[in-house]
Design an enzyme around this catalytic site. Structure first.
Site, PDB file in Angstrom:
ATOM      1  N   GLU A 122      80.335  44.160  64.315  1.00 30.49           N
ATOM      2  CA  GLU A 122      81.718  44.561  64.498  1.00 30.49           C
ATOM      3  C   GLU A 122      81.986  44.673  65.997  1.00 30.49           C
ATOM      4  O   GLU A 122      81.161  45.236  66.710  1.00 30.49           O
ATOM      5  CB  GLU A 122      82.011  45.913  63.832  1.00 30.49           C
ATOM      6  N   ALA A 263      77.632  54.674  65.211  1.00 28.51           N
ATOM      7  CA  ALA A 263      76.922  54.082  64.087  1.00 28.51           C
ATOM      8  C   ALA A 263      77.775  52.979  63.480  1.00 28.51           C
ATOM      9  O   ALA A 263      78.952  52.850  63.821  1.00 28.51           O
ATOM     10  CB  ALA A 263      76.623  55.147  63.033  1.00 28.51           C
ATOM     11  N   GLU A 265      78.700  50.689  59.797  1.00 29.13           N
ATOM     12  CA  GLU A 265      78.677  50.785  58.331  1.00 29.13           C
ATOM     13  C   GLU A 265      78.270  49.500  57.609  1.00 29.13           C
ATOM     14  O   GLU A 265      78.634  49.322  56.439  1.00 29.13           O
ATOM     15  CB  GLU A 265      80.064  51.201  57.853  1.00 29.13           C
ATOM     16  N   GLU A 299      79.930  56.827  57.809  1.00 28.29           N
ATOM     17  CA  GLU A 299      79.437  55.466  57.527  1.00 28.29           C
ATOM     18  C   GLU A 299      79.270  55.271  56.022  1.00 28.29           C
ATOM     19  O   GLU A 299      79.572  54.202  55.484  1.00 28.29           O
ATOM     20  CB  GLU A 299      78.125  55.181  58.254  1.00 28.29           C
ATOM     21  N   GLU A 321      89.425  52.912  59.646  1.00 24.21           N
ATOM     22  CA  GLU A 321      88.921  53.990  60.507  1.00 24.21           C
ATOM     23  C   GLU A 321      89.711  55.291  60.347  1.00 24.21           C
ATOM     24  O   GLU A 321      89.136  56.361  60.237  1.00 24.21           O
ATOM     25  CB  GLU A 321      88.878  53.542  61.972  1.00 24.21           C
TER      26      GLU A 321
HETATM   27  N1  TRP Z   1      82.834  50.741  62.623  1.00 27.71           N
HETATM   28  C1  TRP Z   1      82.076  51.669  63.420  1.00 27.71           C
HETATM   29  C2  TRP Z   1      82.468  53.038  62.919  1.00 27.71           C
HETATM   30  O1  TRP Z   1      83.411  53.611  63.272  1.00 27.71           O
HETATM   31  C3  TRP Z   1      82.369  51.543  64.880  1.00 27.71           C
HETATM   32  C4  TRP Z   1      81.429  50.708  65.669  1.00 27.71           C
HETATM   33  C5  TRP Z   1      80.098  50.788  65.672  1.00 27.71           C
HETATM   34  C6  TRP Z   1      81.754  49.719  66.645  1.00 27.71           C
HETATM   35  N2  TRP Z   1      79.586  49.927  66.600  1.00 27.71           N
HETATM   36  C7  TRP Z   1      80.578  49.269  67.198  1.00 27.71           C
HETATM   37  C8  TRP Z   1      82.929  49.192  67.103  1.00 27.71           C
HETATM   38  C9  TRP Z   1      80.545  48.310  68.211  1.00 27.71           C
HETATM   39  C10 TRP Z   1      82.919  48.225  68.100  1.00 27.71           C
HETATM   40  C11 TRP Z   1      81.736  47.779  68.658  1.00 27.71           C
HETATM   41  O2  TRP Z   1      81.912  53.580  62.057  1.00 27.71           O
HETATM   42 ZN    ZN Z   2      84.255  54.039  61.180  1.00 27.15          ZN
END
Ligand code: TRP
Ligand code: ZN
Length: 867
Positions: A122, A263, A265, A299, A321
């Protein structure tokens, strides 16, 4: 700086193909990795060119339906693979690329961290692993085979279920994983390395037996019990509150030292920053334990709000989010204290999101355009997004809201949805009882599109004879970059009257959706005007402007039945005191009255609600104070904080010492028990130490070598602002004890970097050269550079040396890790709020940063800072 063409929400079009099935083969070699893929593609219209993303890939071969493509049949430039001619019928594209995870310091895509290979996809990291559309609305079923040396990589993990293992020659092996749930590429994950496993089980309410597997470096096994217990609590909570169950036979969590965020997910294979996994009472504070529990929950909750239902495009980021933050906030409130959690969340919102909303990087919860999506993982998307969901919950009530959630889940399960889909599903589900919605949905939707924090001006008058309070309200939102005009929003406003003995009459939930509104509240006729308890529980994320007398605030502080509003009244008085001190004056009447009220609360509350009392007494943050000062003088605010803390320690010495003698019994209790007492201890130490109490300094110094990390860190925090011998002894002692535990040592780096010292800048430079400092670990960078920017006297030095230094550091980090650098660059977003002299030197620092060759991420932030 080259301007990147922005991506616009209005330009969304579905992809020209479907990609129902992906097979991936990942071949791990000692100095590179070869990734082969097999993409089953179905054209949605005949003859469309096939465009795939790929960054830093060495393409070795491409074939369609087993026929290799000639170099003339494709091009690969600027991250885009173009194949102009494709079959009109479903076909298979086979690709083979070579990547180098061993020299990938960006921590995106596949990278090595402490000998471990792991992924972060992500938002757009998968394109660094293999050729792919890499957009969240392309959902596929994935089958992944990982082959690697058995010695260095005994553990091979990906999403879904393991369906086969093979021996390859004598020293290699392979594992194949199959994920039955269609998912976008950003949820793909892979881990290969030497990890120790901690296993547990969970049986879901419908009887599915789930293997829970935590994977950590050897030696860290002892610090996993808290994370595992948190996971089980999260699973049970989502079943009992949202009726949502886990859907696979295993759930894996891997702890990684080098990680850009908290973290991730990924479906059934969460990857965590190791600081959010490894903990026990001796190595983590109460606040960290609660944070770990809430991120594990966050997560886990994404499995439904994010994975089963994902985002159509990145403009919908808050769909997953905001909703998931709302869910994890509710989880923590349910498990611990609803009021304390609300106070913590509002305090954080005011000090981070309100600041963002008032500055050059302000953007809506649903932005209309962006250059680098990584820059939009912001407190606005997350925390303001959660406030929007909370308002829906407040407007509809628990039952109707939950029916809306059930409608959302059943309507969009297995798809990539939009925030409009979500809001509509909530409304439809809520109204299934035949009752009207109760508010204007179209006007509510504006919340997603409009940046800036609304201001609400409130005026009252009290009719003695009728016993009625008339409340007049007027809403407005200031212009934000790109949004000069603002619309009125739907505001759920919880309010009540409070007399000296507590609430008078019922709480009212008033729903305002125009520019102005007038309402009346019924109280007791022929009695003195009651206080107005307004925006109870912080029922909408806005700034209230209302003239409230000292008397009214004191009445709310001591008698309001809403703990949030009690705290908020105290915050208003504390802000008044601190601002007066920062302007060089002193509001003696307010100070004396506030101290007396605090004394009463301390005497009354220490025996019972210790966590509530600690929250009630907490002081406002610097960012909140800066928002009220123009121009901002950070040094004056910092001095005001220090002098007021010392004053509190002097004036409240007797009750604070009394508190310390009582709450001592809480010290050894295991979290969550005892946390209120430990929080009060920290507060008493801070205030008393600031007032020069030598006995407290000695006691604090002792706690640094004790068995509670909460007390050790509270002690360091109490001593850190003081230039006394005990401070340096305490820091040295902490360092000696924890020097071999990087996760814990980061706290020491942060404290060292933020400690006020005459040679502060020099000290920070030493820390960056320190043998235990890891420049590739974002945690360490944030500790030292984040600590440095919180070091008010050093960072804000009038000669601009602190700003210049920070600009150079951000540029250096940017060369290795753009995601982390561009987040750090946002410290300059406050530039416009300072006086001319400080603005000039900060502007110079921004220009200095702009003169480096910057990543697209950091370039976008700098461009926003330099309009
Ligand atoms: N989706 C993740 C969360 O909020 C966020 C996240 C984790 C993220 N690592 C990342 C976003 C690296 C951008 C880049 O739980
Ligand atoms: Zn998240």
């Amino acid at each position: 700086m080259a301007a990147v063409a922005p991506i616009r929400l209005a330009d969304y079009t579905p992809w020209a193909f479907q990609l129902p099935v992906i097979e991936l083969n990942v071949d791990v070699q000692s100095n590179h990795v070869v990734v082969s893929s097999r993409l089953e593609l179905t054209p949605q219209s005949a003859g469309a060119p096939l465009l795939l993303r790929g960054v830093d890939l060495t393409i070795e071969s491409l074939a369609i339906d087993d026929v290799p493509l000639e170099p003339s049949e494709w091009s690969y430039r600027e991250g885009l693979l173009t194949i102009n001619k494709t079959p009109a019928q479903p076909f298979v594209l086979a690709t083979r690329c070579r990547i180098d995870p061993y020299n990938n310091s960006s921590l995106e895509g596949l990278y090595a961290s402490c000998g471990l290979l792991s992924t972060q996809c992500e938002a757009e990291g998968f394109r660094r692993i293999s050729l792919h559309p890499d957009r969240p609305d392309v959902l596929s079923q994935w089958r992944v085979r990982i082959e690697a040396p058995r010695g260095s990589c005994p553990v091979l993990l990906s999403n879904g279920n393991p369906i086969g293992t093979e021996a390859v020659g004598t020293d290699r092996h392979a594992v194949t994983w199959d994920d039955p749930f269609p998912k976008p590429s950003y949820l793909f994950a892979l881990v290969a390395g030497d990890l120790r496993e901690i296993r547990d089980r969970y049986t879901t309410s419908s009887g599915r037996d789930v293997a829970l597997r935590l994977h950590v470096e050897a030696g860290d096994e002892a610090f996993t019990a808290h994370a595992m217990a948190s996971l089980k609590r999260s699973m049970a909570w989502d079943e009992s509150v949202y009726n949502l169950e886990y859907d696979l036979d295993e759930y894996n969590i891997v702890a990684v030292r080098h990680f850009n965020m908290g973290a991730m997910e990924n479906k059934s294979l969460n990857i965590f920053n190791s600081k959010l996994v490894l903990a026990d009472a001796e190595t983590a504070t109460d606040a960290e334990l609660e944070r770990i529990e809430s991120v594990i929950a966050h997560e886990y909750f994404h499995n439904w709000s994010g994975n089963r239902i994902t985002c159509r495009d990145w403009f919908q980021l808050s769909l997953k989010e905001g909703l998931t933050v709302f869910r994890d906030q509710s989880f923590t409130a349910d498990l611990h204290s609803e009021s304390v959690k609300r106070i913590e969340d509002v305090s954080m919102l005011r000090n981070t999101q309100f600041r963002e909303d008032a500055g050059p990087t302000a953007h809506p919860v649903k932005p209309a355009e962006y250059q680098a999506i990584d820059n939009f993982y912001t407190t606005t998307i997350y925390e303001k997004g959660a406030e929007l969901i909370r308002m829906l919950h407040t407007l509809l009530g628990e039952t109707r809201f939950m029916r809306g959630m059930a409608t959302y889940v059943s309507r969009f399960d297995g798809t990539a949805a939009t925030t409009e889909d979500f809001v509509q599903a909530i409304a439809d589900g809520a109204c299934a009882d035949g009752q009207p919605l109760g508010f204007d949905l179209a006007k509510f939707r504006q919340w997603y599109h409009q940046a800036g924090t609304p201001h609400l001006e409130v005026k009252r008058s009290w009719d003695d004879a009728l016993g009625q309070m008339t409340v007049q309200m007027k809403q407005s939102t200031s212009a934000t970059p790109g949004q000069p005009e603002k619309q009125p929003l739907v505001l759920p406003l919880a309010m009540a009257l409070v007399g000296p003995e507590g609430r008078v009459g019922d709480e009212a939930l008033v729903v305002m959706d125009g520019d102005t509104m007038t309402t009346t509240l019924q109280g007791q006729p022929n009695s003195p005007a009651p206080a107005l308890s307004f925006l109870r529980r912080f029922s909408a994320p806005l700034i209230v402007q209302m003239d409230q007398s000292l008397q009214e605030n004191l009445q709310l502080f001591s008698a309001d039945d809403d703990p949030f509003s009690r705290w908020d009244a105290g915050q208003r008085l504390a802000r008044q005191v601190l601002l007066a001190r920062a302007q060089g004056g002193c509001d003696q009447a307010v100070e004396a009255a506030l101290i007396e009220a605090m004394q009463q609360r301390i005497t009354a509350g220490q025996a019972t609600d210790r966590a509530d009392l600690a929250a009630l007494l907490s002081l406002p943050g610097m960012a909140e104070l800066e928002a009220l000062q123009s121009p901002v003088d950070p040094l004056a605010l910092y001095d005001a904080m220090r002098s007021w803390t010392a004053e509190l320690g002097r004036q409240l010495q007797v009750p604070l010492r009394q508190v310390l003698s009582v709450v001592r019994h809480d010290w050894p209790l295991a979290w969550p028990a005892g946390q209120g007492g430990r929080a009060l201890t920290g507060l008493a130490w801070r205030w008393l130490a600031a007032a020069g109490d030598e006995e407290v300094r000695r006691e604090a110094l002792q706690a640094v070598s004790g068995s509670s990390m909460t007390l050790a860190r509270s002690a360091l925090r109490a001593l850190q602002p003081l230039e006394v011998e005990e401070r340096d002894q305490a820091l040295a002692c902490f360092y000696d004890r924890w020097q071999n535990k990087p996760v814990i040592l980061d706290a020491w780096f942060a404290l060292e970097a933020s400690a006020p010292r005459l040679n502060g800048l020099e000290r920070v430079q030493q820390l960056l050269e320190h043998p235990r400092f890891d420049p590739l670990a974002p945690n360490s960078l944030r500790a030292v550079l984040g600590g440095f920017t919180a070091n008010v006297t050093t960072f804000h030095a009038v000669d601009g040396s602190g700003y210049r230094f920070m600009a150079e550091q951000v540029a250096a980090v940017d060369a290795r890790n753009p995601i982390t650098a561009s987040r750090m660059a946002k410290v300059f977003s406050r530039c416009g709020s300072y006086g001319p002299e400080r603005q000039r030197v900060m502007r110079e620092a921004i220009n200095l940063l702009a003169s480096y060759p910057l990543s697209a991420n950091t370039a976008e932030v700098v461009q926003l800072l330099n309009p």
